[in-house]
Design a protein around this motif. Structure first.
Motif, short mmCIF file in Angstrom:
data_model
loop_
_atom_site.label_atom_id
_atom_site.label_comp_id
_atom_site.label_asym_id
_atom_site.label_seq_id
_atom_site.Cartn_x
_atom_site.Cartn_y
_atom_site.Cartn_z
N LEU A 47 0.82 -1.21 0.00
CA LEU A 47 0.00 0.00 0.00
C LEU A 47 0.85 1.26 0.00
N ARG A 48 2.15 1.14 -0.13
CA ARG A 48 3.03 2.30 -0.15
C ARG A 48 3.43 2.65 -1.58
N THR A 49 3.89 3.83 -1.75
CA THR A 49 4.51 4.20 -3.02
C THR A 49 5.93 3.63 -3.05
N PRO A 50 6.51 3.45 -4.22
CA PRO A 50 7.87 2.89 -4.28
C PRO A 50 8.88 3.69 -3.48
N SER A 51 8.72 5.01 -3.43
CA SER A 51 9.69 5.81 -2.67
C SER A 51 9.56 5.58 -1.17
N GLU A 52 8.34 5.37 -0.69
CA GLU A 52 8.14 5.12 0.74
C GLU A 52 8.63 3.75 1.16
N SER A 53 8.77 2.82 0.23
CA SER A 53 9.15 1.45 0.58
C SER A 53 10.57 1.36 1.11
N PRO A 59 1.60 2.52 6.24
CA PRO A 59 1.86 3.48 5.16
C PRO A 59 1.33 4.86 5.50
N ILE A 60 2.09 5.88 5.15
CA ILE A 60 1.67 7.25 5.45
C ILE A 60 0.43 7.63 4.65
N ASN A 61 0.48 7.38 3.37
CA ASN A 61 -0.66 7.65 2.48
C ASN A 61 -0.96 6.36 1.71
N PRO A 62 -1.91 5.54 2.18
CA PRO A 62 -2.20 4.28 1.49
C PRO A 62 -2.55 4.50 0.02
N ASP A 63 -1.89 3.72 -0.83
CA ASP A 63 -2.04 3.86 -2.28
C ASP A 63 -2.31 2.48 -2.87
N PHE A 64 -3.40 2.35 -3.65
CA PHE A 64 -3.77 1.07 -4.26
C PHE A 64 -3.33 0.99 -5.72
N THR A 65 -2.46 1.88 -6.11
CA THR A 65 -2.00 1.87 -7.50
C THR A 65 -1.24 0.59 -7.83
N ALA A 66 -0.53 0.04 -6.86
CA ALA A 66 0.26 -1.17 -7.11
C ALA A 66 -0.64 -2.33 -7.52
N TYR A 67 -1.83 -2.41 -6.96
CA TYR A 67 -2.75 -3.49 -7.31
C TYR A 67 -3.25 -3.31 -8.75
N GLN A 68 -3.45 -2.10 -9.16
CA GLN A 68 -3.83 -1.86 -10.55
C GLN A 68 -2.71 -2.23 -11.51
N GLU A 69 -1.46 -1.97 -11.10
CA GLU A 69 -0.32 -2.29 -11.95
C GLU A 69 -0.15 -3.80 -12.12
N VAL A 70 -0.54 -4.56 -11.11
CA VAL A 70 -0.44 -6.02 -11.23
C VAL A 70 -1.29 -6.51 -12.40
N PHE A 71 -2.53 -6.02 -12.49
CA PHE A 71 -3.41 -6.46 -13.57
C PHE A 71 -2.97 -5.91 -14.92
N LYS A 72 -2.22 -4.82 -14.93
CA LYS A 72 -1.74 -4.27 -16.20
C LYS A 72 -0.52 -5.03 -16.72
N GLN A 73 0.34 -5.49 -15.82
CA GLN A 73 1.61 -6.08 -16.24
C GLN A 73 1.50 -7.58 -16.54
N SER A 105 8.99 -2.57 -9.35
CA SER A 105 8.58 -1.94 -8.10
C SER A 105 8.30 -2.99 -7.04
N ILE A 106 8.87 -2.81 -5.86
CA ILE A 106 8.64 -3.74 -4.76
C ILE A 106 7.19 -3.71 -4.32
N SER A 107 6.54 -2.57 -4.42
CA SER A 107 5.13 -2.47 -4.05
C SER A 107 4.25 -3.29 -4.97
N VAL A 108 4.56 -3.30 -6.26
CA VAL A 108 3.79 -4.08 -7.22
C VAL A 108 4.01 -5.57 -6.98
N VAL A 109 5.23 -5.97 -6.72
CA VAL A 109 5.53 -7.38 -6.47
C VAL A 109 4.76 -7.88 -5.24
N LEU A 110 4.80 -7.12 -4.16
CA LEU A 110 4.11 -7.55 -2.94
C LEU A 110 2.60 -7.45 -3.07
N ALA A 111 2.12 -6.55 -3.91
CA ALA A 111 0.68 -6.52 -4.18
C ALA A 111 0.26 -7.81 -4.89
#
Length: 303
Positions: free
Chosen positions: A63-69, A78-92, A267-273
């Motif tokens: 739920l973090r951005t790559p920079s926060e990881s 996470p300071i600002n929860p972000d669900f973008t990584a889960y969207q990237e999983v379905f795109k990649q 991105s580590i966030s995308v991998v863990l998502a």
């Protein structure tokens, strides 16, 4: 008689019949838990933290951005929860195809192991044949052989059968199970003989006794074999890596590897998502099957 005299007599009469005041109950001190109980709870808390800690950290990082990881010191939440990584999983990656392949492979393996373990376990537990104990010892000995030792001959057999780079290459070698055979044998040994003897008196043969008497009683044990097989093969990585080549036959663990990118630049966030998403089916199977799993594990103690 004067009113004063009546009041005096009434007061004396009422005083003579009044109940004595209730004595206060003694104060009971609350017993403290024993040292052994505290130690057990402490051990369970440590085990729960070691088990759930990595899972919660994975969820938090997804739920973090790559920079926060890579912040130091790292923050658990996470300071600002972000669900973008889960969207990237379905795109990649093609999540639907990967989940379908994994569900097909693990589902058929679970059903196959339930069938093979039930048949073999019943034979070792209820049938008398020559060399039964020696054969069962050999079956148990295969549990000590790692899959890395047998992967080369299995690959040669699969290629000789013309099943290279197919889902059947993952399913067929995994159907025989030594652990499932051992578990079902012990389960059948714990069942009473009265039903089988009554069925034999009615003229039932060995197959009819197995099918109509013991299989319905062994459903909890079969469920244990199926649930454990599903959870193990859903996360299996080594055999699909060796036995499959084309991406259309990849299972979910192999597909998640592609999220790392070239030389681990993803991105580590995308991998863990992706890891979190891959855990959901196994978690659902465990939640709905935990009651059957618990009943099957404790059934032998109640017989």
């Amino acid at each position: 008689m004067s009113s004063q005299t009546l009041q005096t007599r009434t007061g004396k009469h009422s005083g003579s019949t009044a109940e004595p005041p209730a004595t206060p109950k003694p104060y009971r001190t609350r017993r403290l838990p024993a040292a052994g109980t505290i130690g057990r709870y402490a051990a369970l808390a440590v085990a729960a933290a070691l088990t759930l800690g990595p899972v919660l950290w994975t969820l938090s990082t997804s739920l973090r951005t790559p920079s926060e990881s890579f912040n130091l010191p790292p923050s658990f939440l996470p300071i600002n929860p972000d669900f973008t990584a889960y969207q990237e999983v379905f795109k990649q990656i093609n999540v639907g195809l990967l989940v379908l392949n994994s569900a097909l492979v693990t589902g058929l393996i679970a059903l196959g192991q339930m069938a093979s373990a039930t048949l073999a376990g019943y034979a070792f537990a209820r049938l008398d044949f020559r060399g039964k104990n020696a054969i069962f010892s050999l079956v148990l000995a295969t549990m000590m052989v790692p899959v890395q030792v047998t992967i080369v001959p299995v690959f040669m057999l699969i290629r000789g059968m013309g099943l290279s780079d197919t889902l059947l290459a993952l399913i067929l070698p995994a159907i025989p199970t030594a652990f499932g055979t051992f578990l079902m044998r012990q389960y059948f040994l714990g069942l009473p003989n009265d039903f089988a003897e009554a069925a034999a008196l009615d003229g039932a043969g060995p197959w009819r006794i197995f099918q109509s008497v013991y299989v319905p009683l062994a459903v909890p044990g079969m469920a244990i074999v199926g649930i454990l097989a599903f959870n193990f093969h859903w996360n299996e990585f080594f055999r699909p890596l060796i036995l499959t080549i084309s991406e259309q036959n990849f299972t979910l663990p192999l597909g998640l590897v592609t999220l790392q990118g070239n030389l681990g630049t993803g991105s580590i966030s995308v991998v863990l998502a992706g890891v979190i998403l891959s855990m959901l089916p196994a978690l659902v199977v465990f939640i709905f099957g935990q009651r059957t799993l618990r009943e099957g594990l404790t059934a032998g103690a109640s017989k």
